[in-house]
Design a protein around this motif. Structure first.
Motif, PDB file in Angstrom:
ATOM      1  N   PRO A 191      39.617 137.144  27.756  1.00 24.07           N
ATOM      2  CA  PRO A 191      38.884 136.120  28.880  1.00 24.07           C
ATOM      3  C   PRO A 191      38.254 134.822  28.380  1.00 24.07           C
ATOM      4  CG  PRO A 191      38.686 138.370  29.322  1.00 24.07           C
ATOM      5  CD  PRO A 191      39.544 138.217  28.035  1.00 24.07           C
ATOM      6  N   MET A 192      38.086 134.387  27.402  1.00 26.49           N
ATOM      7  CA  MET A 192      38.205 133.413  26.625  1.00 26.49           C
ATOM      8  C   MET A 192      38.553 132.531  26.012  1.00 26.49           C
ATOM      9  SD  MET A 192      35.649 135.749  26.688  1.00 26.49           S
ATOM     10  CE  MET A 192      36.452 137.349  25.216  1.00 26.49           C
ATOM     11  N   MET A 193      40.072 132.832  25.900  1.00 27.33           N
ATOM     12  CA  MET A 193      41.200 132.175  25.116  1.00 27.33           C
ATOM     13  C   MET A 193      41.424 130.892  26.451  1.00 27.33           C
ATOM     14  SD  MET A 193      44.135 134.864  23.925  1.00 27.33           S
ATOM     15  CE  MET A 193      42.605 136.011  22.532  1.00 27.33           C
ATOM     16  N   ALA A 213      43.205 128.092  27.215  1.00 25.55           N
ATOM     17  CA  ALA A 213      44.099 126.930  27.279  1.00 25.55           C
ATOM     18  C   ALA A 213      44.820 127.161  26.206  1.00 25.55           C
ATOM     19  CB  ALA A 213      44.112 126.202  28.026  1.00 25.55           C
ATOM     20  N   ALA A 214      45.116 127.999  25.552  1.00 22.74           N
ATOM     21  CA  ALA A 214      45.606 129.401  23.828  1.00 22.74           C
ATOM     22  C   ALA A 214      46.675 129.305  24.397  1.00 22.74           C
ATOM     23  CB  ALA A 214      44.943 130.105  23.851  1.00 22.74           C
ATOM     24  N   PRO A 215      47.722 128.580  23.483  1.00 22.53           N
ATOM     25  CA  PRO A 215      48.481 128.574  23.674  1.00 22.53           C
ATOM     26  C   PRO A 215      49.457 129.526  23.475  1.00 22.53           C
ATOM     27  CG  PRO A 215      49.016 127.500  21.067  1.00 22.53           C
ATOM     28  CD  PRO A 215      47.316 127.693  22.427  1.00 22.53           C
ATOM     29  N   PRO A 216      50.547 130.772  23.539  1.00 25.20           N
ATOM     30  CA  PRO A 216      50.773 132.393  23.321  1.00 25.20           C
ATOM     31  C   PRO A 216      51.363 132.039  21.943  1.00 25.20           C
ATOM     32  CG  PRO A 216      52.678 130.645  24.162  1.00 25.20           C
ATOM     33  CD  PRO A 216      51.664 130.352  24.462  1.00 25.20           C
ATOM     34  N   ARG A 217      51.620 133.493  21.611  1.00 27.27           N
ATOM     35  CA  ARG A 217      51.343 133.863  19.978  1.00 27.27           C
ATOM     36  C   ARG A 217      52.845 134.414  19.332  1.00 27.27           C
ATOM     37  NH1 ARG A 217      46.375 133.251  16.719  1.00 27.27           N
ATOM     38  NH2 ARG A 217      44.436 134.711  19.017  1.00 27.27           N
ATOM     39  N   ARG A 218      53.334 133.842  18.353  1.00 20.69           N
ATOM     40  CA  ARG A 218      54.812 134.137  18.367  1.00 20.69           C
ATOM     41  C   ARG A 218      55.301 134.979  18.516  1.00 20.69           C
ATOM     42  NH1 ARG A 218      54.185 130.783  12.923  1.00 20.69           N
ATOM     43  NH2 ARG A 218      53.604 129.054  13.431  1.00 20.69           N
ATOM     44  N   GLN A 276      48.370 140.074  18.071  1.00 26.42           N
ATOM     45  CA  GLN A 276      49.011 139.743  18.906  1.00 26.42           C
ATOM     46  C   GLN A 276      48.364 140.263  19.817  1.00 26.42           C
ATOM     47  OE1 GLN A 276      52.709 140.565  19.302  1.00 26.42           O
ATOM     48  NE2 GLN A 276      53.471 140.178  17.519  1.00 26.42           N
ATOM     49  N   PRO A 277      48.603 139.069  21.288  1.00 24.31           N
ATOM     50  CA  PRO A 277      47.936 139.786  22.733  1.00 24.31           C
ATOM     51  C   PRO A 277      47.675 141.836  23.059  1.00 24.31           C
ATOM     52  CG  PRO A 277      50.066 138.854  22.965  1.00 24.31           C
ATOM     53  CD  PRO A 277      49.838 138.721  22.087  1.00 24.31           C
ATOM     54  N   PHE A 278      48.949 142.008  23.121  1.00 24.87           N
ATOM     55  CA  PHE A 278      48.895 143.676  23.030  1.00 24.87           C
ATOM     56  C   PHE A 278      49.123 144.470  21.962  1.00 24.87           C
ATOM     57  CE2 PHE A 278      49.362 141.161  27.303  1.00 24.87           C
ATOM     58  CZ  PHE A 278      48.475 141.482  28.035  1.00 24.87           C
TER      59      PHE A 278
END
Length: 208
Positions: free
Chosen positions: A147-149, A151-156, A164-166
């Motif tokens: 919820p705080m990210m 405009a962060a780009p995705p992770r590789r 990792q996001p998940f």
């Protein structure tokens, strides 16, 4: 000199139930889950009314340890695992203790899912796994910072696990997995033909 450190660690506990006694017989536990599901008319009705796939005793039964001795033994084992996890987390319980709040059965058939959620008002939540057929879904854990990210780009895709996001955890039968109750998690679709069976639980802080 450049220094990069990791802050605010999210801990995940994984162990086999047999690390503590008494021993839990997996076939007996599976048979007990099915027997309870078959007899629990209120739970079956709740699942039908709420379009819940399969069966859960979450909304119907609060006395599983009283109904079947194997669940009473399970609570004894879980108490020990939760105490070990609380020690790792370095909780200051102020003379109080973590005690079982809820314990419920989940039987997820082919095609069943359990959407993303947290467990409010609890301290530690977890699941122990009774049947995990080949091809069944893993436990999916979500980075609590999402919820705080903004405009962060995705992770590789090759990013380190802690970035990792998940995270997908594929437990085995007889394993217990614990996490702090604020950690969002879900069970993706069960792609196996057989049932995915687990017993989930919450622990609360009982102050001195």
């Amino acid at each position: 000199m450049t220094q990069i450190t990791s802050l605010f660690t999210t801990r995940l506990y994984r162990a086999h139930l047999s690390a503590f006694e008494p021993a839990i017989d997996a076939p007996e536990m599976e048979a007990s889950c099915y027997a309870i599901a078959e007899d629990d008319a209120a739970g079956q009705d709740w699942c039908a009314e709420n379009a819940y796939p399969g069966y859960t005793s979450y909304a119907s039964l609060t006395d599983l340890p009283w109904r079947f001795p194997i669940f009473s033994d399970l609570v004894t084992v879980l108490d020990a695992h939760v105490a070990a996890f609380a020690e790792d987390l370095e909780f200051d319980l102020g003379g109080g203790k973590l005690v079982l709040e809820d314990l419920w059965i989940n039987i997820l058939p082919e095609g069943g899912t359990h959407s993303s959620h947290i467990h409010p008002h609890s301290v530690i939540s977890g699941t122990t796994y009774v049947a995990m057929p080949d091809g069944t879904s893993a436990l999916k854990l979500e980075d609590p910072r999402h919820p705080m990210m903004m405009a962060a780009p995705p992770r590789r895709k090759s990013a380190r696990e802690e970035l990792q996001p998940f995270i997908y955890v594929a437990p085995k039968v007889g394993e217990v997995v614990l996490w702090e109750s604020w950690l969002r998690h879900e069970v993706p679709m069960n792609m196996a033909e057989e049932d995915r069976i687990s017993v989930s639980f919450n622990y609360k802080w009982l102050d001195a």
